[in-house]
Design a protein around this motif. Structure first.
Motif, PDB file in Angstrom:
ATOM      1  N   LEU A   1       0.836  -1.205   0.000  1.00  0.00           N
ATOM      2  CA  LEU A   1       0.000   0.000   0.000  1.00  0.00           C
ATOM      3  C   LEU A   1       0.872   1.258   0.000  1.00  0.00           C
ATOM      4  CD1 LEU A   1      -2.773  -1.060   2.558  1.00  0.00           C
ATOM      5  CD2 LEU A   1      -3.115  -0.546   0.142  1.00  0.00           C
ATOM      6  N   GLN A   2       1.941   1.250   0.784  1.00  0.00           N
ATOM      7  CA  GLN A   2       2.855   2.396   0.810  1.00  0.00           C
ATOM      8  C   GLN A   2       3.448   2.672  -0.572  1.00  0.00           C
ATOM      9  OE1 GLN A   2       5.648   1.338   3.969  1.00  0.00           O
ATOM     10  NE2 GLN A   2       4.992   3.115   5.154  1.00  0.00           N
ATOM     11  N   GLN A   3       3.927   1.617  -1.209  1.00  0.00           N
ATOM     12  CA  GLN A   3       4.557   1.769  -2.517  1.00  0.00           C
ATOM     13  C   GLN A   3       3.563   2.241  -3.573  1.00  0.00           C
ATOM     14  OE1 GLN A   3       6.314  -2.077  -3.233  1.00  0.00           O
ATOM     15  NE2 GLN A   3       7.677  -1.923  -1.459  1.00  0.00           N
ATOM     16  N   GLN A   4       2.335   1.670  -3.549  1.00  0.00           N
ATOM     17  CA  GLN A   4       1.327   2.067  -4.523  1.00  0.00           C
ATOM     18  C   GLN A   4       0.884   3.507  -4.300  1.00  0.00           C
ATOM     19  OE1 GLN A   4       0.265   0.275  -7.227  1.00  0.00           O
ATOM     20  NE2 GLN A   4      -0.709   2.212  -7.775  1.00  0.00           N
ATOM     21  N   LEU A   5       0.721   3.899  -3.035  1.00  0.00           N
ATOM     22  CA  LEU A   5       0.357   5.286  -2.723  1.00  0.00           C
ATOM     23  C   LEU A   5       1.447   6.248  -3.173  1.00  0.00           C
ATOM     24  CD1 LEU A   5      -1.237   4.940   0.841  1.00  0.00           C
ATOM     25  CD2 LEU A   5      -2.355   5.898  -1.178  1.00  0.00           C
TER      26      LEU A   5
ATOM     27  N   SER B   1      -9.037   5.288  -2.082  1.00  0.00           N
ATOM     28  CA  SER B   1      -9.978   4.255  -2.507  1.00  0.00           C
ATOM     29  C   SER B   1      -9.412   3.377  -3.617  1.00  0.00           C
ATOM     30  CB  SER B   1     -11.282   4.919  -2.974  1.00  0.00           C
ATOM     31  OG  SER B   1     -12.201   3.949  -3.417  1.00  0.00           O
ATOM     32  N   ARG B   2      -8.845   3.979  -4.661  1.00  0.00           N
ATOM     33  CA  ARG B   2      -8.365   3.165  -5.772  1.00  0.00           C
ATOM     34  C   ARG B   2      -7.108   2.381  -5.414  1.00  0.00           C
ATOM     35  NH1 ARG B   2      -7.617   8.427  -8.893  1.00  0.00           N
ATOM     36  NH2 ARG B   2      -5.461   9.091  -8.552  1.00  0.00           N
ATOM     37  N   THR B   3      -6.303   2.914  -4.485  1.00  0.00           N
ATOM     38  CA  THR B   3      -5.121   2.174  -4.042  1.00  0.00           C
ATOM     39  C   THR B   3      -5.528   0.927  -3.264  1.00  0.00           C
ATOM     40  OG1 THR B   3      -3.745   4.161  -3.945  1.00  0.00           O
ATOM     41  CG2 THR B   3      -3.034   2.283  -2.633  1.00  0.00           C
ATOM     42  N   LEU B   4      -6.481   1.080  -2.351  1.00  0.00           N
ATOM     43  CA  LEU B   4      -6.956  -0.052  -1.564  1.00  0.00           C
ATOM     44  C   LEU B   4      -7.555  -1.138  -2.451  1.00  0.00           C
ATOM     45  CD1 LEU B   4      -8.559   1.972   1.345  1.00  0.00           C
ATOM     46  CD2 LEU B   4      -6.662   0.382   1.590  1.00  0.00           C
ATOM     47  N   LYS B   5      -8.367  -0.721  -3.433  1.00  0.00           N
ATOM     48  CA  LYS B   5      -8.994  -1.696  -4.334  1.00  0.00           C
ATOM     49  C   LYS B   5      -7.949  -2.408  -5.196  1.00  0.00           C
ATOM     50  CE  LYS B   5     -13.315   0.918  -4.649  1.00  0.00           C
ATOM     51  NZ  LYS B   5     -14.198   1.724  -5.543  1.00  0.00           N
ATOM     52  N   LYS B   6      -6.912  -1.663  -5.563  1.00  0.00           N
ATOM     53  CA  LYS B   6      -5.883  -2.232  -6.441  1.00  0.00           C
ATOM     54  C   LYS B   6      -4.980  -3.206  -5.683  1.00  0.00           C
ATOM     55  CE  LYS B   6      -4.189   0.682  -9.310  1.00  0.00           C
ATOM     56  NZ  LYS B   6      -3.425   1.813  -9.894  1.00  0.00           N
ATOM     57  N   VAL B   7      -4.608  -2.860  -4.451  1.00  0.00           N
ATOM     58  CA  VAL B   7      -3.622  -3.645  -3.699  1.00  0.00           C
ATOM     59  C   VAL B   7      -4.254  -4.843  -2.983  1.00  0.00           C
ATOM     60  CG1 VAL B   7      -1.998  -3.611  -1.767  1.00  0.00           C
ATOM     61  CG2 VAL B   7      -2.042  -1.720  -3.412  1.00  0.00           C
ATOM     62  N   ILE B   8      -5.382  -4.603  -2.305  1.00  0.00           N
ATOM     63  CA  ILE B   8      -5.991  -5.695  -1.525  1.00  0.00           C
ATOM     64  C   ILE B   8      -6.762  -6.604  -2.487  1.00  0.00           C
ATOM     65  CG2 ILE B   8      -7.444  -6.288   0.447  1.00  0.00           C
ATOM     66  CD1 ILE B   8      -6.994  -3.514   1.535  1.00  0.00           C
TER      67      ILE B   8
ATOM     68  N   LEU C   1     -12.620  -2.620   2.626  1.00  0.00           N
ATOM     69  CA  LEU C   1     -11.811  -1.649   1.891  1.00  0.00           C
ATOM     70  C   LEU C   1     -11.461  -2.127   0.486  1.00  0.00           C
ATOM     71  CD1 LEU C   1      -9.418  -0.592   4.787  1.00  0.00           C
ATOM     72  CD2 LEU C   1     -11.265   0.770   3.806  1.00  0.00           C
ATOM     73  N   SER C   2     -11.431  -3.440   0.276  1.00  0.00           N
ATOM     74  CA  SER C   2     -11.110  -3.978  -1.054  1.00  0.00           C
ATOM     75  C   SER C   2     -12.262  -3.824  -2.032  1.00  0.00           C
ATOM     76  CB  SER C   2     -10.758  -5.460  -0.938  1.00  0.00           C
ATOM     77  OG  SER C   2     -11.925  -6.231  -0.638  1.00  0.00           O
ATOM     78  N   ASP C   3     -13.466  -3.573  -1.506  1.00  0.00           N
ATOM     79  CA  ASP C   3     -14.683  -3.428  -2.318  1.00  0.00           C
ATOM     80  C   ASP C   3     -14.987  -4.716  -3.101  1.00  0.00           C
ATOM     81  OD1 ASP C   3     -16.883  -1.848  -3.077  1.00  0.00           O
ATOM     82  OD2 ASP C   3     -15.976  -1.401  -5.005  1.00  0.00           O
ATOM     83  N   LYS C   4     -14.614  -5.855  -2.547  1.00  0.00           N
ATOM     84  CA  LYS C   4     -14.879  -7.129  -3.212  1.00  0.00           C
ATOM     85  C   LYS C   4     -16.069  -7.866  -2.612  1.00  0.00           C
ATOM     86  CE  LYS C   4     -10.288  -7.784  -5.122  1.00  0.00           C
ATOM     87  NZ  LYS C   4      -9.954  -6.362  -4.963  1.00  0.00           N
ATOM     88  N   LEU C   5     -16.725  -7.224  -1.650  1.00  0.00           N
ATOM     89  CA  LEU C   5     -17.939  -7.806  -1.103  1.00  0.00           C
ATOM     90  C   LEU C   5     -19.072  -7.619  -2.107  1.00  0.00           C
ATOM     91  CD1 LEU C   5     -18.707  -9.229   1.535  1.00  0.00           C
ATOM     92  CD2 LEU C   5     -19.556  -7.049   2.391  1.00  0.00           C
ATOM     93  N   LEU C   6     -19.904  -8.619  -2.226  1.00  0.00           N
ATOM     94  CA  LEU C   6     -20.976  -8.635  -3.223  1.00  0.00           C
ATOM     95  C   LEU C   6     -21.862  -7.397  -3.138  1.00  0.00           C
ATOM     96  CD1 LEU C   6     -22.560 -10.336  -5.374  1.00  0.00           C
ATOM     97  CD2 LEU C   6     -23.893 -11.236  -3.466  1.00  0.00           C
ATOM     98  N   HIS C   7     -22.125  -6.788  -4.298  1.00  0.00           N
ATOM     99  CA  HIS C   7     -23.078  -5.676  -4.399  1.00  0.00           C
ATOM    100  C   HIS C   7     -24.266  -6.141  -5.241  1.00  0.00           C
ATOM    101  CE1 HIS C   7     -20.456  -2.590  -2.672  1.00  0.00           C
ATOM    102  NE2 HIS C   7     -19.463  -3.150  -3.346  1.00  0.00           N
ATOM    103  N   LYS C   8     -25.467  -5.784  -4.783  1.00  0.00           N
ATOM    104  CA  LYS C   8     -26.665  -6.166  -5.535  1.00  0.00           C
ATOM    105  C   LYS C   8     -27.564  -4.941  -5.685  1.00  0.00           C
ATOM    106  CE  LYS C   8     -28.418 -10.247  -5.211  1.00  0.00           C
ATOM    107  NZ  LYS C   8     -29.120 -11.466  -4.778  1.00  0.00           N
TER     108      LYS C   8
END
Length: 374
Positions: free
Chosen positions: A57-61, A88-95, A130-137
């Motif tokens: 996360l540090q490196q991506q930020l 937001s986009r760093t968290l989604k990209k890294v996690i 934070l990864s935003d990978k939880l199901l959205h409906k």
């Protein structure tokens, strides 16, 4: 130095200067701390997968800040909004899926309610969100979705040790259960009886609010100045004084802390209805009724059959792909793995996979039905 000042310093200082690099690192650390992923860490040293995620996360930020420092001006947005976008986009990209699976396996090393287990569980749930990978409906009420998430965390708390990485991805396993919880929650929300009950509670709450708002400080003072001459009058006055005092305090709560007052009045309204307590805790009531042993859920019975293969009917495989047996494909489909993911896993075209699965399913469907019925 706050974020706004750091951004200005990064923009003004020469790109290769020590001042420039230090300001980027400082801003990256501030953004990382604000996301709350490792909020329980305090002064605890990170290790293993936690350290890997933190460094990634540090490196991506750092890269994102260095490359897009002028982005907020181009978009004509505030620095605060830009920082939220970067975070937001760093968290989604890294996690990613791999990290989430590692976090789940790390949690399985400990036992509740030890400090290590609580620490690992908190990081896992934070990372999932934070990864935003939880199901959205779509078409799911916000309150239903939030309540379903709370139920999912309880289920995860109780069942994390049942996750087996050899049977599928962690997010597929988690979202399969979340989908079931969302369906049940939405069905309950749309139940006419529940809607009627909620309507009565809401109407009662508004009636209480209007009554409470009508009580003034003058009414309370008037009651205090009543001349009490008889015991009966004294008792009656005390009762009136108590009621007026409570109403006045609630009226002040509505003014000073409306959200707290709203929640409190909703609970009062719920308890004021006939049998409201029993209706509000209907799940607990049902659990306390003596009843025969519950049948195993259909999905669990099906999983049991697929895993055990009692009649050895599930080992047929796609030609030239012995690893792609009907048993393996069926279990992965039951866990929510998509045809696309299966196609990539086995390097087999989706039509071939689907056709093989459907043909064999038709042949053994009667046997599966017989097994479940027995």
């Amino acid at each position: 130095m706050d974020e706004q000042q750091l951004v200005i310093q990064i923009q003004k200082s020469p790109p290769q200067s020590e001042e420039h690099q230090k300001a980027i690192f400082t801003l990256a650390d501030k953004i990382l701390c604000s996301c709350g992923l490792f909020r329980l860490s305090h002064n605890k040293s990170l290790y293993g997968v936690y350290l890997d995620i933190h460094q990634a996360l540090q490196q991506q930020l750092y890269r994102d800040i260095a490359q897009n420092i002028d982005e907020y001006q181009l978009k004509n947005i505030t620095v605060a909004v830009w920082i939220n976008e970067v975070r937001s986009r760093t968290l989604k990209k890294v996690i990613n899926e791999a990290y989430l699976q590692q976090l789940a396996l790390e949690l399985q090393k400990y036992y509740p309610p030890t400090e290590e287990w609580q620490y690992s569980f908190q990081i896992l749930t934070n990372a999932i969100l934070l990864s935003d990978k939880l199901l959205h409906k779509v078409n799911i009420y916000h309150d239903v979705y939030e309540e379903a998430k709370n139920e999912l965390w309880i289920w995860l708390y109780q069942n994390i040790n049942t996750y087996n990485p050899s049977k599928g991805k962690f997010t597929a396993w988690l979202n399969f259960r979340f989908d079931m919880i969302l369906r049940d929650s939405q069905t309950t929300k749309n139940d006419p009886f529940i809607q009627k009950l909620n309507g009565k509670i809401i109407r009662t709450k508004y009636q209480l609010t209007n009554i409470i708002k009508s009580i003034t400080q003058e009414d309370l003072i008037l009651c205090l100045n009543l001349q009490i001459k008889q015991v009966l009058h004294y008792i009656l006055s005390v009762q009136i004084l108590s009621i007026l005092t409570v109403k006045y305090l609630l009226s002040q709560l509505i003014i000073k802390k409306p959200l707290v007052a709203d929640s409190l009045l909703f609970e009062i309204a719920k308890q004021s209805l006939p049998n409201a307590t029993k209706l509000a805790n209907i799940d607990d009531e049902i659990e306390n009724i003596p009843q025969p042993e519950l049948e195993q859920p259909l999905s669990e019975q099906l999983r049991e059959y697929l895993e055990n293969d009692p009649n050895n009917l599930l080992q047929k495989h796609i030609r030239a792909h012995p690893e792609a047996t009907f048993q393996v494909i069926a279990l992965k489909r039951l866990e929510g793995i998509s045809w696309k993911e299966l196609s990539e896993t086995f390097n087999i075209q989706i039509p071939a996979l689907s056709n093989f699965f459907q043909r064999h399913l038709q042949k053994i469907a009667p046997e599966i039905k017989r097994y479940i019925q027995e």
